[in-house]
Design an enzyme around this catalytic site. Structure first.
Site, PDB file in Angstrom:
ATOM      1  N   LYS A  11       0.820  -1.216   0.000  1.00  0.00           N
ATOM      2  CA  LYS A  11       0.000   0.000   0.000  1.00  0.00           C
ATOM      3  C   LYS A  11       0.851   1.261   0.000  1.00  0.00           C
ATOM      4  CE  LYS A  11      -4.425  -1.621   1.485  1.00  0.00           C
ATOM      5  NZ  LYS A  11      -5.660  -1.399   2.209  1.00  0.00           N
ATOM      6  N   LYS A  59      -4.828  -8.909  -6.140  1.00  0.00           N
ATOM      7  CA  LYS A  59      -6.166  -9.275  -5.674  1.00  0.00           C
ATOM      8  C   LYS A  59      -7.204  -8.218  -6.042  1.00  0.00           C
ATOM      9  CE  LYS A  59      -6.747  -7.264  -1.163  1.00  0.00           C
ATOM     10  NZ  LYS A  59      -7.737  -7.253  -0.131  1.00  0.00           N
ATOM     11  N   LYS A  76     -11.572  -3.332  -3.336  1.00  0.00           N
ATOM     12  CA  LYS A  76     -12.650  -2.353  -3.509  1.00  0.00           C
ATOM     13  C   LYS A  76     -12.145  -0.925  -3.599  1.00  0.00           C
ATOM     14  CE  LYS A  76     -13.926  -3.119   1.256  1.00  0.00           C
ATOM     15  NZ  LYS A  76     -12.821  -2.542   1.998  1.00  0.00           N
TER      16      LYS A  76
HETATM   17  P1  ATP Z   1      -9.184  -2.323   0.394  1.00  0.00           P
HETATM   18  O1  ATP Z   1      -9.153  -2.162  -1.076  1.00  0.00           O
HETATM   19  O2  ATP Z   1      -9.725  -1.158   1.109  1.00  0.00           O
HETATM   20  O3  ATP Z   1      -7.900  -2.830   0.963  1.00  0.00           O
HETATM   21  P2  ATP Z   1     -10.381  -4.902   0.313  1.00  0.00           P
HETATM   22  O4  ATP Z   1     -11.278  -5.064  -0.854  1.00  0.00           O
HETATM   23  O5  ATP Z   1      -9.049  -5.534   0.226  1.00  0.00           O
HETATM   24  O6  ATP Z   1     -10.271  -3.399   0.678  1.00  0.00           O
HETATM   25  P3  ATP Z   1     -10.934  -5.404   3.119  1.00  0.00           P
HETATM   26  O7  ATP Z   1     -11.855  -4.449   3.743  1.00  0.00           O
HETATM   27  O8  ATP Z   1      -9.485  -5.188   3.335  1.00  0.00           O
HETATM   28  O9  ATP Z   1     -11.185  -5.451   1.529  1.00  0.00           O
HETATM   29  O10 ATP Z   1     -11.311  -6.862   3.498  1.00  0.00           O
HETATM   30  C1  ATP Z   1     -12.563  -7.325   3.955  1.00  0.00           C
HETATM   31  C2  ATP Z   1     -12.551  -8.827   3.917  1.00  0.00           C
HETATM   32  O11 ATP Z   1     -12.626  -9.262   2.557  1.00  0.00           O
HETATM   33  C3  ATP Z   1     -11.304  -9.474   4.479  1.00  0.00           C
HETATM   34  O12 ATP Z   1     -11.654 -10.648   5.178  1.00  0.00           O
HETATM   35  C4  ATP Z   1     -10.477  -9.795   3.278  1.00  0.00           C
HETATM   36  O13 ATP Z   1      -9.589 -10.858   3.479  1.00  0.00           O
HETATM   37  C5  ATP Z   1     -11.557 -10.153   2.276  1.00  0.00           C
HETATM   38  N1  ATP Z   1     -11.111  -9.868   0.914  1.00  0.00           N
HETATM   39  C6  ATP Z   1     -10.756  -8.672   0.408  1.00  0.00           C
HETATM   40  N2  ATP Z   1     -10.426  -8.754  -0.884  1.00  0.00           N
HETATM   41  C7  ATP Z   1     -10.573 -10.052  -1.216  1.00  0.00           C
HETATM   42  C8  ATP Z   1     -10.367 -10.791  -2.419  1.00  0.00           C
HETATM   43  N3  ATP Z   1      -9.975 -10.213  -3.534  1.00  0.00           N
HETATM   44  N4  ATP Z   1     -10.617 -12.110  -2.407  1.00  0.00           N
HETATM   45  C9  ATP Z   1     -11.039 -12.702  -1.291  1.00  0.00           C
HETATM   46  N5  ATP Z   1     -11.251 -12.078  -0.123  1.00  0.00           N
HETATM   47  C10 ATP Z   1     -11.017 -10.773  -0.069  1.00  0.00           C
END
Ligand code: ATP
Ligand code: LTN
Length: 333
Positions: free
Chosen positions: A114, A196, A199
């Site tokens: 990040k 990955k 969002k």
């Molecule tokens: P950000 O972009 O803000 O980092 P994020 O999409 O990675 O957000 P988080 O809020 O960090 O999402 O994660 C919420 C939950 O969703 C966590 O349990 C995380 O492991 C899961 N998660 C996030 N992205 C993925 C993905 N691409 N595949 C599977 N699980 C995910």
């Protein structure tokens, strides 16, 4: 409720939840709500690790809360709350920060990722995993369902319990276990399957949000990056884009990847993409209807937030009192 194991998890309030979040997180959370004493929160304090527009953040918190409920998390049987409504999170985070060696935080790969593409890096982004540990330890959680990307943060949380016990003794903080679901634990970006699906990705073509319109969903899946071959087969190394689409298909349809590959024998990637888009649209249709209904009634959402917070506070306050006793701070009369 007392003898059920405690589950805790949360998601950061950045962007809208994606099908990656749904497949990697909320889908598992939902399955756990009958059997466990579940605590699910929206991590608004975590969101502040990147600059937020205040008005947009407030709106997003409502939207996020509604998205949790629309995905099927039940506020009656579970404790669903907003992180900042329980001030104990910030308090325990500070106390744990003072117990965390810099070296342990320096090793966090998510921070490295990040911070490499952010200009203004604040200290919160660096200490973020400590706040996450506080979230977990406050509720004496037994099990923490997270995606694969959170494995390292969970290790830090477990290390902190050991550090605590070495300094203050046992019995205050519970050692949590991570639960990382197998299928679809990591959904990848649609345009760049080496990273990955996230969002908060700047390029919205990389993810499908759970509240995207059917048209958008179809467009994004149709234009997902795949290789130039035409044979549908699952090969993570050589065909990562296709493997990602097959994984999403498999989780949402509850069919095995082998069966899906057989169904597409002799067909082009395009067929698979069209069917996958339809499947995603159908899966999200009831979720979106419920979401639209909930967003019409902010007062109701606020009431649910307050109810969730008052349930959560009991456990959190209990742990914090013990933490004060251990550390030598005087607990407020
Ligand atoms: P950000 O972009 O803000 O980092 P994020 O999409 O990675 O957000 P988080 O809020 O960090 O999402 O994660 C919420 C939950 O969703 C966590 O349990 C995380 O492991 C899961 N998660 C996030 N992205 C993925 C993905 N691409 N595949 C599977 N699980 C995910
Ligand atoms: N860091 C997590 C979100 C999160 C979390 C937690 C998950 C914050 N606090 C406590 C589980 C338990 C993420 O997925 N990015």
């Amino acid at each position: 409720m007392a003898d059920k194991k405690v589950i805790l998890s949360g998601s950061t309030v950045t962007g809208d939840l994606t099908i990656g979040n749904y497949i990697g997180a909320m889908n598992n959370w939902k399955k756990m709500q009958e059997e466990y004493n579940c605590h699910y929160f929206i991590a608004d304090l975590h969101a502040l690790t990147v600059a937020q527009d205040p008005k947009a953040l407030r709106e997003r918190c409502f939207s996020f809360f509604a998205q949790y409920l629309a995905l099927g998390l039940d506020p009656e049987n579970n404790t669903i709350f907003v992180q900042s409504h329980i001030h104990e999170h910030a308090e325990l985070a500070w106390i744990l920060t003072c117990l965390t060696p810099m070296g342990n935080l320096n090793r966090m790969t998510q921070f490295k990722d990040k911070s490499s593409n952010t200009k203004n890096i604040n200290a919160g982004l660096f200490t973020y995993p400590v706040l996450m540990a506080a979230d977990i330890l406050l509720y004496q959680a037994d099990v923490v369902p997270v995606g694969e990307d959170q494995r390292q943060h969970m290790e830090l949380c477990r290390d902190l319990v050991v550090f605590w016990e070495n300094r203050y003794g046992e019995g205050t903080l519970k050692m949590p276990e991570a639960y990382i679901g197998k299928a679809g634990a990591r959904v990848m970006s649609l345009q760049d399957p080496s990273k990955k699906m996230s969002k908060s990705d700047e390029n919205e073509k990389n993810f499908v949000s759970i509240i995207d319109t059917p048209k958008k969903i179809q467009k994004k899946i149709k234009s997902a990056q795949t290789d130039s071959d035409t044979v549908v087969s699952f090969d993570q190394e050589k065909k990562p884009g296709l493997a990602n689409l097959l994984t999403i298909y498999s989780v949402l349809s509850e069919k095995s990847i082998d069966d899906i590959v057989k169904d597409y024998e002799g067909k082009m990637y395009g067929h698979l993409k069209v069917d996958l888009a339809d499947l995603v649209v159908e899966t999200l249709k009831p979720v979106q209807e419920k979401y639209d209904d909930l967003m019409k009634n902010k007062d109701y959402l606020e009431q649910l937030m307050a109810k969730g917070a008052s349930k959560a506070r009991v456990r959190a306050a209990d742990t914090l009192k013990k933490v004060y006793e251990d550390t030598g701070l005087i607990f407020r009369a």
